[in-house]
Design a protein around this motif. Structure first.
Motif, PDB file in Angstrom:
ATOM      1  N   ALA A 164       0.924  -1.224   0.050  1.00 30.81           N
ATOM      2  CA  ALA A 164      -0.108   0.083  -0.010  1.00 30.81           C
ATOM      3  C   ALA A 164       1.015   1.199  -0.055  1.00 30.81           C
ATOM      4  CB  ALA A 164      -0.825  -0.012   1.378  1.00 30.81           C
ATOM      5  N   ARG A 165       1.890   1.312   0.525  1.00 29.31           N
ATOM      6  CA  ARG A 165       2.909   2.386   0.429  1.00 29.31           C
ATOM      7  C   ARG A 165       3.365   2.923  -0.883  1.00 29.31           C
ATOM      8  NH1 ARG A 165       7.669   0.811   4.845  1.00 29.31           N
ATOM      9  NH2 ARG A 165       7.150  -1.232   4.212  1.00 29.31           N
ATOM     10  N   LEU A 166       3.405   2.094  -2.014  1.00 30.77           N
ATOM     11  CA  LEU A 166       3.593   2.554  -3.223  1.00 30.77           C
ATOM     12  C   LEU A 166       2.559   3.081  -3.776  1.00 30.77           C
ATOM     13  CD1 LEU A 166       5.612  -0.639  -4.830  1.00 30.77           C
ATOM     14  CD2 LEU A 166       6.721   1.549  -4.018  1.00 30.77           C
ATOM     15  N   PHE A 167       1.192   3.228  -3.181  1.00 34.25           N
ATOM     16  CA  PHE A 167       0.147   3.827  -3.772  1.00 34.25           C
ATOM     17  C   PHE A 167      -0.035   5.287  -2.998  1.00 34.25           C
ATOM     18  CE2 PHE A 167      -3.082   0.615  -5.278  1.00 34.25           C
ATOM     19  CZ  PHE A 167      -2.751   1.086  -6.377  1.00 34.25           C
ATOM     20  N   ASN A 168       0.665   5.400  -1.801  1.00 28.16           N
ATOM     21  CA  ASN A 168       0.480   6.588  -0.904  1.00 28.16           C
ATOM     22  C   ASN A 168       1.163   7.747  -1.495  1.00 28.16           C
ATOM     23  OD1 ASN A 168       0.800   8.442   1.128  1.00 28.16           O
ATOM     24  ND2 ASN A 168       0.513   7.060   2.743  1.00 28.16           N
ATOM     25  N   PRO A 169       0.478   8.758  -1.771  1.00 30.34           N
ATOM     26  CA  PRO A 169       0.980  10.052  -2.464  1.00 30.34           C
ATOM     27  C   PRO A 169       2.145  10.843  -1.525  1.00 30.34           C
ATOM     28  CG  PRO A 169      -1.488   9.942  -2.571  1.00 30.34           C
ATOM     29  CD  PRO A 169      -0.940   8.976  -1.747  1.00 30.34           C
ATOM     30  N   LEU A 170       1.888  10.539  -0.385  1.00 32.16           N
ATOM     31  CA  LEU A 170       3.012  11.131   0.587  1.00 32.16           C
ATOM     32  C   LEU A 170       4.196  10.442   0.456  1.00 32.16           C
ATOM     33  CD1 LEU A 170       0.872  12.088   3.704  1.00 32.16           C
ATOM     34  CD2 LEU A 170       1.885  13.590   2.078  1.00 32.16           C
ATOM     35  N   PHE A 171       4.080   9.065   0.349  1.00 32.76           N
ATOM     36  CA  PHE A 171       5.038   8.248   0.519  1.00 32.76           C
ATOM     37  C   PHE A 171       6.045   8.330  -0.997  1.00 32.76           C
ATOM     38  CE2 PHE A 171       7.622   4.106  -0.792  1.00 32.76           C
ATOM     39  CZ  PHE A 171       8.455   4.128   0.242  1.00 32.76           C
ATOM     40  N   LEU A 172       5.354   8.520  -2.097  1.00 37.15           N
ATOM     41  CA  LEU A 172       5.683   8.882  -3.266  1.00 37.15           C
ATOM     42  C   LEU A 172       6.469  10.108  -3.566  1.00 37.15           C
ATOM     43  CD1 LEU A 172       2.937   7.411  -5.767  1.00 37.15           C
ATOM     44  CD2 LEU A 172       5.223   6.291  -4.989  1.00 37.15           C
ATOM     45  N   LEU A 173       5.990  11.284  -2.823  1.00 37.22           N
ATOM     46  CA  LEU A 173       6.706  12.573  -2.895  1.00 37.22           C
ATOM     47  C   LEU A 173       7.845  12.208  -2.126  1.00 37.22           C
ATOM     48  CD1 LEU A 173       3.508  14.793  -2.208  1.00 37.22           C
ATOM     49  CD2 LEU A 173       5.051  14.611  -4.212  1.00 37.22           C
ATOM     50  N   TRP A 174       7.530  11.684  -0.760  1.00 37.30           N
ATOM     51  CA  TRP A 174       9.059  11.502  -0.165  1.00 37.30           C
ATOM     52  C   TRP A 174      10.009  10.845  -0.870  1.00 37.30           C
ATOM     53  CZ3 TRP A 174      12.648  12.047   3.180  1.00 37.30           C
ATOM     54  CH2 TRP A 174      13.238  10.907   3.773  1.00 37.30           C
ATOM     55  N   VAL A 175       9.762   9.741  -1.775  1.00 29.84           N
ATOM     56  CA  VAL A 175      10.727   8.969  -2.391  1.00 29.84           C
ATOM     57  C   VAL A 175      11.574  10.037  -3.168  1.00 29.84           C
ATOM     58  CG1 VAL A 175      11.102   7.249  -3.942  1.00 29.84           C
ATOM     59  CG2 VAL A 175       9.875   6.889  -2.215  1.00 29.84           C
ATOM     60  N   GLY A 176      10.794  11.123  -4.080  1.00 29.51           N
ATOM     61  CA  GLY A 176      11.257  11.883  -4.947  1.00 29.51           C
ATOM     62  C   GLY A 176      12.032  12.848  -3.895  1.00 29.51           C
ATOM     63  N   ALA A 177      11.785  13.382  -2.970  1.00 29.04           N
ATOM     64  CA  ALA A 177      12.595  14.177  -2.323  1.00 29.04           C
ATOM     65  C   ALA A 177      13.848  13.334  -1.506  1.00 29.04           C
ATOM     66  CB  ALA A 177      11.752  14.766  -1.026  1.00 29.04           C
ATOM     67  N   ALA A 178      13.535  12.207  -1.174  1.00 27.89           N
ATOM     68  CA  ALA A 178      14.755  11.432  -0.718  1.00 27.89           C
ATOM     69  C   ALA A 178      15.817  11.248  -1.614  1.00 27.89           C
ATOM     70  CB  ALA A 178      14.399  10.015  -0.179  1.00 27.89           C
ATOM     71  N   ALA A 179      15.566  11.111  -3.111  1.00 26.05           N
ATOM     72  CA  ALA A 179      16.493  10.903  -3.930  1.00 26.05           C
ATOM     73  C   ALA A 179      17.253  12.355  -4.276  1.00 26.05           C
ATOM     74  CB  ALA A 179      15.772  10.626  -5.374  1.00 26.05           C
ATOM     75  N   LEU A 180      16.709  13.443  -4.138  1.00 27.16           N
ATOM     76  CA  LEU A 180      17.403  14.666  -4.203  1.00 27.16           C
ATOM     77  C   LEU A 180      18.279  15.052  -2.792  1.00 27.16           C
ATOM     78  CD1 LEU A 180      14.552  17.044  -5.362  1.00 27.16           C
ATOM     79  CD2 LEU A 180      16.686  16.047  -6.856  1.00 27.16           C
ATOM     80  N   GLY A 181      17.645  14.647  -1.614  1.00 26.78           N
ATOM     81  CA  GLY A 181      18.083  14.514  -0.426  1.00 26.78           C
ATOM     82  C   GLY A 181      19.496  13.610  -0.192  1.00 26.78           C
ATOM     83  N   ALA A 182      19.246  12.500  -0.765  1.00 32.39           N
ATOM     84  CA  ALA A 182      20.570  11.745  -0.708  1.00 32.39           C
ATOM     85  C   ALA A 182      21.790  12.083  -1.640  1.00 32.39           C
ATOM     86  CB  ALA A 182      20.219  10.224  -1.470  1.00 32.39           C
ATOM     87  N   GLY A 183      21.395  12.742  -2.807  1.00 33.19           N
ATOM     88  CA  GLY A 183      22.540  13.461  -3.405  1.00 33.19           C
ATOM     89  C   GLY A 183      23.081  14.394  -2.678  1.00 33.19           C
ATOM     90  N   LEU A 184      22.235  15.352  -2.050  1.00 26.62           N
ATOM     91  CA  LEU A 184      22.818  16.350  -1.166  1.00 26.62           C
ATOM     92  C   LEU A 184      23.639  16.145   0.098  1.00 26.62           C
ATOM     93  CD1 LEU A 184      22.782  19.330  -0.354  1.00 26.62           C
ATOM     94  CD2 LEU A 184      20.602  19.066   0.673  1.00 26.62           C
ATOM     95  N   VAL A 185      23.321  14.744   0.533  1.00 31.97           N
ATOM     96  CA  VAL A 185      23.895  14.328   1.987  1.00 31.97           C
ATOM     97  C   VAL A 185      25.571  13.969   1.286  1.00 31.97           C
ATOM     98  CG1 VAL A 185      24.205  12.389   3.290  1.00 31.97           C
ATOM     99  CG2 VAL A 185      22.217  13.701   3.012  1.00 31.97           C
TER     100      VAL A 185
END
Length: 198
Positions: A164-185
């Motif tokens: 169900a997490r792969l359906f959750n809009p908040l989780f999908l937004l978090w994944v997009g932000a995490a990809a950018l955040g990981a690069g920043l880290v």
């Protein structure tokens, strides 16, 4: 003769058949992207998890041990630095079984549409060759759109998604932000090591 009639797909109304073909295109897109992105997400997530303590020690370590209050504060900073990597690792694990499940889902869709399974996959060629963030954006968009098909094809969509997490809009937004955040880290860790050397 009788068994052949029983195995033949039931003709569907045009609108439902069109929706099934659209669903097949989305499933094909998810399938073509999921394996590579799952692998890259886990790799980038682990790299970001390793980079987080490096960035923390090199950039904040000199202040973190001044007092208990500062230590607690900078411990929360460490958690924030580790969060993007953890999110990508979790996302990669959720995607890991999607390819196999997508094969079963495409077979189910092919039984619904009279055209057969060869055209159901839609136009997915070239998706894997996109740069990392573009292909991730395409996958997240496809997962988002799959939500629109739950009412008619709930079992097929559930097979593809698996969580169900792969359906959750908040989780999908978090994944997009995490990809950018990981690069920043990772950039912060490199900058911290540079400052340490200087």
């Amino acid at each position: 003769m009788r068994s052949g009639c029983q195995n033949a797909p039931m003709p569907l109304p045009d609108s439902v058949a069109d929706r099934a073909r659209m669903l097949g295109g989305l499933v094909g897109r998810v399938q073509s992207l999921a394996d590579g992105i799952a692998r890259r997400s886990r790799t980038m997530g682990r790299l970001a998890l390793l980079a987080a303590p490096v960035a923390w020690i090199t950039l904040f370590g000199r202040w973190a041990f001044d007092s208990i209050g500062k230590f607690v504060f900078f411990l929360m900073v460490l958690g924030m630095l580790a969060a993007p990597g953890l999110g990508l690792v979790v996302f990669g694990r959720l995607l890991r079984g999607t390819v196999g499940r997508s094969e079963a889902a495409l077979d189910d869709i092919a039984e619904l549409v009279t055209d057969g399974g060869s055209e159901v996959g839609g136009e997915v060629a070239g998706l894997v060759s996109k740069p990392g963030l573009r292909s991730l954006g395409s996958l997240l968009g496809s997962l988002w759109k799959l939500r629109d098909f739950r009412s008619e094809f709930g079992s097929v969509v559930g097979t593809v998604v698996g969580s169900a997490r792969l359906f959750n809009p908040l989780f999908l937004l978090w994944v997009g932000a995490a990809a950018l955040g990981a690069g920043l880290v990772v950039i912060l860790a490199v900058a911290g090591l540079g400052l340490l050397v200087l």
